[in-house]
Design a protein around this motif. Structure first.
Motif, PDB file in Angstrom:
ATOM      1  N   PRO A   1       0.830  -1.213   0.000  1.00  0.00           N
ATOM      2  CA  PRO A   1       0.000   0.000   0.000  1.00  0.00           C
ATOM      3  C   PRO A   1       0.864   1.263   0.000  1.00  0.00           C
ATOM      4  O   PRO A   1       1.914   1.300   0.647  1.00  0.00           O
ATOM      5  N   PRO A   2       0.450   2.299  -0.714  1.00  0.00           N
ATOM      6  CA  PRO A   2       1.260   3.530  -0.817  1.00  0.00           C
ATOM      7  C   PRO A   2       1.466   4.250   0.507  1.00  0.00           C
ATOM      8  O   PRO A   2       2.391   5.057   0.634  1.00  0.00           O
ATOM      9  N   SER A   3       0.640   3.977   1.505  1.00  0.00           N
ATOM     10  CA  SER A   3       0.776   4.643   2.799  1.00  0.00           C
ATOM     11  C   SER A   3       1.871   4.028   3.664  1.00  0.00           C
ATOM     12  O   SER A   3       2.198   4.570   4.724  1.00  0.00           O
ATOM     13  N   MET A   4       2.454   2.916   3.224  1.00  0.00           N
ATOM     14  CA  MET A   4       3.472   2.227   4.013  1.00  0.00           C
ATOM     15  C   MET A   4       4.886   2.693   3.661  1.00  0.00           C
ATOM     16  O   MET A   4       5.133   3.198   2.576  1.00  0.00           O
ATOM     17  N   LYS A   5       5.796   2.513   4.583  1.00  0.00           N
ATOM     18  CA  LYS A   5       7.215   2.742   4.323  1.00  0.00           C
ATOM     19  C   LYS A   5       7.750   1.556   3.522  1.00  0.00           C
ATOM     20  O   LYS A   5       7.310   0.417   3.726  1.00  0.00           O
ATOM     21  N   VAL A   6       8.696   1.802   2.629  1.00  0.00           N
ATOM     22  CA  VAL A   6       9.236   0.715   1.806  1.00  0.00           C
ATOM     23  C   VAL A   6      10.753   0.795   1.715  1.00  0.00           C
ATOM     24  O   VAL A   6      11.347   1.858   1.888  1.00  0.00           O
ATOM     25  N   ARG A   7      11.336  -0.347   1.436  1.00  0.00           N
ATOM     26  CA  ARG A   7      12.770  -0.426   1.154  1.00  0.00           C
ATOM     27  C   ARG A   7      12.972  -1.412   0.021  1.00  0.00           C
ATOM     28  O   ARG A   7      12.466  -2.534   0.063  1.00  0.00           O
ATOM     29  N   LYS A   8      13.706  -0.995  -0.990  1.00  0.00           N
ATOM     30  CA  LYS A   8      13.998  -1.879  -2.108  1.00  0.00           C
ATOM     31  C   LYS A   8      14.973  -2.958  -1.675  1.00  0.00           C
ATOM     32  O   LYS A   8      15.974  -2.681  -1.020  1.00  0.00           O
TER      33      LYS A   8
ATOM     34  N   GLY B   1      10.783  -7.407 -15.752  1.00  0.00           N
ATOM     35  CA  GLY B   1      10.976  -8.066 -14.466  1.00  0.00           C
ATOM     36  C   GLY B   1      10.169  -7.363 -13.391  1.00  0.00           C
ATOM     37  O   GLY B   1       9.176  -6.697 -13.673  1.00  0.00           O
ATOM     38  N   PHE B   2      10.612  -7.479 -12.169  1.00  0.00           N
ATOM     39  CA  PHE B   2       9.951  -6.783 -11.075  1.00  0.00           C
ATOM     40  C   PHE B   2      10.972  -6.491  -9.983  1.00  0.00           C
ATOM     41  O   PHE B   2      12.084  -7.031  -9.985  1.00  0.00           O
ATOM     42  N   THR B   3      10.606  -5.635  -9.079  1.00  0.00           N
ATOM     43  CA  THR B   3      11.460  -5.296  -7.944  1.00  0.00           C
ATOM     44  C   THR B   3      10.782  -5.754  -6.665  1.00  0.00           C
ATOM     45  O   THR B   3       9.583  -5.527  -6.469  1.00  0.00           O
ATOM     46  N   LEU B   4      11.541  -6.417  -5.813  1.00  0.00           N
ATOM     47  CA  LEU B   4      11.012  -6.868  -4.532  1.00  0.00           C
ATOM     48  C   LEU B   4      11.290  -5.805  -3.476  1.00  0.00           C
ATOM     49  O   LEU B   4      12.416  -5.320  -3.346  1.00  0.00           O
ATOM     50  N   TYR B   5      10.251  -5.453  -2.742  1.00  0.00           N
ATOM     51  CA  TYR B   5      10.352  -4.458  -1.673  1.00  0.00           C
ATOM     52  C   TYR B   5       9.953  -5.076  -0.344  1.00  0.00           C
ATOM     53  O   TYR B   5       9.214  -6.062  -0.289  1.00  0.00           O
ATOM     54  N   ALA B   6      10.428  -4.455   0.730  1.00  0.00           N
ATOM     55  CA  ALA B   6       9.909  -4.725   2.068  1.00  0.00           C
ATOM     56  C   ALA B   6       9.076  -3.512   2.457  1.00  0.00           C
ATOM     57  O   ALA B   6       9.504  -2.375   2.297  1.00  0.00           O
ATOM     58  N   GLY B   7       7.864  -3.758   2.944  1.00  0.00           N
ATOM     59  CA  GLY B   7       6.983  -2.677   3.367  1.00  0.00           C
ATOM     60  C   GLY B   7       6.590  -2.839   4.823  1.00  0.00           C
ATOM     61  O   GLY B   7       6.420  -3.955   5.305  1.00  0.00           O
ATOM     62  N   TRP B   8       6.454  -1.705   5.543  1.00  0.00           N
ATOM     63  CA  TRP B   8       6.065  -1.750   6.949  1.00  0.00           C
ATOM     64  C   TRP B   8       5.285  -0.495   7.297  1.00  0.00           C
ATOM     65  O   TRP B   8       5.322   0.508   6.584  1.00  0.00           O
ATOM     66  N   HIS B   9       4.566  -0.547   8.407  1.00  0.00           N
ATOM     67  CA  HIS B   9       3.763   0.586   8.839  1.00  0.00           C
ATOM     68  C   HIS B   9       4.681   1.703   9.348  1.00  0.00           C
ATOM     69  O   HIS B   9       5.684   1.426  10.014  1.00  0.00           O
ATOM     70  N   PRO B  10       4.342   2.967   9.061  1.00  0.00           N
ATOM     71  CA  PRO B  10       5.206   4.090   9.496  1.00  0.00           C
ATOM     72  C   PRO B  10       5.459   4.118  10.994  1.00  0.00           C
ATOM     73  O   PRO B  10       6.517   4.612  11.425  1.00  0.00           O
ATOM     74  N   ARG B  11       4.533   3.607  11.801  1.00  0.00           N
ATOM     75  CA  ARG B  11       4.756   3.658  13.248  1.00  0.00           C
ATOM     76  C   ARG B  11       5.944   2.802  13.671  1.00  0.00           C
ATOM     77  O   ARG B  11       6.501   2.980  14.756  1.00  0.00           O
ATOM     78  N   ASN B  12       6.333   1.838  12.824  1.00  0.00           N
ATOM     79  CA  ASN B  12       7.452   0.948  13.147  1.00  0.00           C
ATOM     80  C   ASN B  12       8.769   1.395  12.520  1.00  0.00           C
ATOM     81  O   ASN B  12       9.734   0.635  12.525  1.00  0.00           O
ATOM     82  N   GLN B  13       8.783   2.614  12.009  1.00  0.00           N
ATOM     83  CA  GLN B  13       9.984   3.101  11.325  1.00  0.00           C
ATOM     84  C   GLN B  13      11.217   3.027  12.227  1.00  0.00           C
ATOM     85  O   GLN B  13      12.303   2.649  11.782  1.00  0.00           O
ATOM     86  N   ALA B  14      11.066   3.398  13.496  1.00  0.00           N
ATOM     87  CA  ALA B  14      12.220   3.453  14.403  1.00  0.00           C
ATOM     88  C   ALA B  14      12.263   2.281  15.384  1.00  0.00           C
ATOM     89  O   ALA B  14      13.101   2.280  16.284  1.00  0.00           O
ATOM     90  N   ASP B  15      11.388   1.323  15.240  1.00  0.00           N
ATOM     91  CA  ASP B  15      11.399   0.155  16.117  1.00  0.00           C
ATOM     92  C   ASP B  15      12.730  -0.577  15.937  1.00  0.00           C
ATOM     93  O   ASP B  15      13.012  -1.104  14.858  1.00  0.00           O
TER      94      ASP B  15
END
Length: 303
Positions: free
Chosen positions: A162-169, A273-287
């Motif tokens: 979802p676009p509202s989540m934080k992501v990392r390639k 091809g495609f790119t694999l990302y990891a996504g997480w909720h913004p509240r867990n950014q600094a966990d």
């Protein structure tokens, strides 16, 4: 009862200094504020507490604390120190001694490629208190599951997260043609006619479809292939291919894990091809625990 919603925290900091110094001028110097500014704050504090707090000393020098001010001094100072400790506290996570349960949602391609490497690394990188659960990723419910905390990380393409989540390639991926070792087709480079004539196994994560990503590419070329079988899980494909003459088109990293029984070839047409990302909720950014997990996955993806 005092309504805390109307109190500026800076007022309490100023009160702490005023009570400690019993002098507006010295308190202003300590707070790096002007004397008029501190006098204004003292007036506001008197209104809030319903007490003068500081009275002119009989000697004419400095000020004297009221009984209410004396009651406030110690608990106020202790509360501000505790608050300062909370603000400055940097939580840490030690995977060897701490306890944490991680839940990762992903399609079985990502689980087989990256999740497997994480599972292999875990015994040396974390203690018995760290446990990891893998769930099947489901795009329609991903946002709500991240929001509720049911899952910690979602591994997938940009369309899944979802676009509202934080992501990392994590990595870029491409597709390859796969057949069993000793396949009657031989090991010659693949051409488009041969590709289309073979019996293909399609992985349809949504289930039941016989028209997939590669078929969209073939449509653009005015060609079609025969999809003989449609499966919902990548994990079943290598075992099936190794015992039949079916072929498949799979992500290269996934196919590489089965190089002992499968041969891979370049596709006879250009395929996205495609790119694999990891996504997480913004509240867990600094966990710190999730930071550790994300760094671990990123390191494994680079390898």
């Amino acid at each position: 009862m005092i309504d805390l919603r109307g109190i500026d925290l800076n007022l309490l900091v100023s009160l702490d200094a005023l009570l400690a110094e019993s002098n507006v001028t010295r308190a202003a110097e300590r707070l790096h504020l002007t004397q008029p500014a501190v006098s204004t704050q003292l007036s506001r504090l008197r209104q809030i507490f319903g007490d003068p707090l500081l009275l002119p000393a009989e000697t004419g020098r400095g000020m004297t604390r009221t009984a209410r001010a004396l009651e406030l001094m110690e608990p106020l100072h202790a509360a501000l120190k505790n608050l300062e400790a909370v603000v400055r506290h940097q939580s840490v996570f030690d995977p060897h001694t701490d306890t944490r349960r991680f839940v990762i949602a992903a399609h079985d391609n990502a689980t087989a490629v990256l999740g497997m490497r994480l599972m292999e690394r875990l015994p040396a990188s974390a203690g018995p208190g760290v446990r990891v659960a893998f769930l099947i990723g489901d795009q329609p419910t991903a946002a709500s599951r991240l929001e509720s905390g049911e899952i910690d990380l979602l591994l997938g393409s940009d369309r899944m997260i979802p676009p509202s989540m934080k992501v990392r390639k994590l990595y870029d991926e491409h597709f390859v043609f796969v057949q069993r070792k000793g396949h009657p087709r031989g090991d010659a480079p693949l051409d488009l006619d041969t590709y289309c004539a073979l019996d293909h196994v399609l992985v349809s994560t949504s289930g039941g479809s016989f028209h997939g990503f590669m078929d969209e590419h073939l449509d653009e070329l005015g060609r079609e292939r025969r999809v003989a079988l449609s499966l919902q899980h990548f994990a079943l494909v290598p075992e099936l291919l190794s015992k039949t003459d079916y072929v498949s088109t799979l992500p290269s990293r996934f196919a590489t894990r089965y190089a002992d029984r499968l041969d891979t070839f370049a596709l006879p047409f250009e395929a996205r091809g495609f790119t694999l990302y990891a996504g997480w909720h913004p509240r867990n950014q600094a966990d710190p625990a999730l930071v550790w997990l994300r760094e671990m996955l990123a390191e494994l993806a680079e390898q």
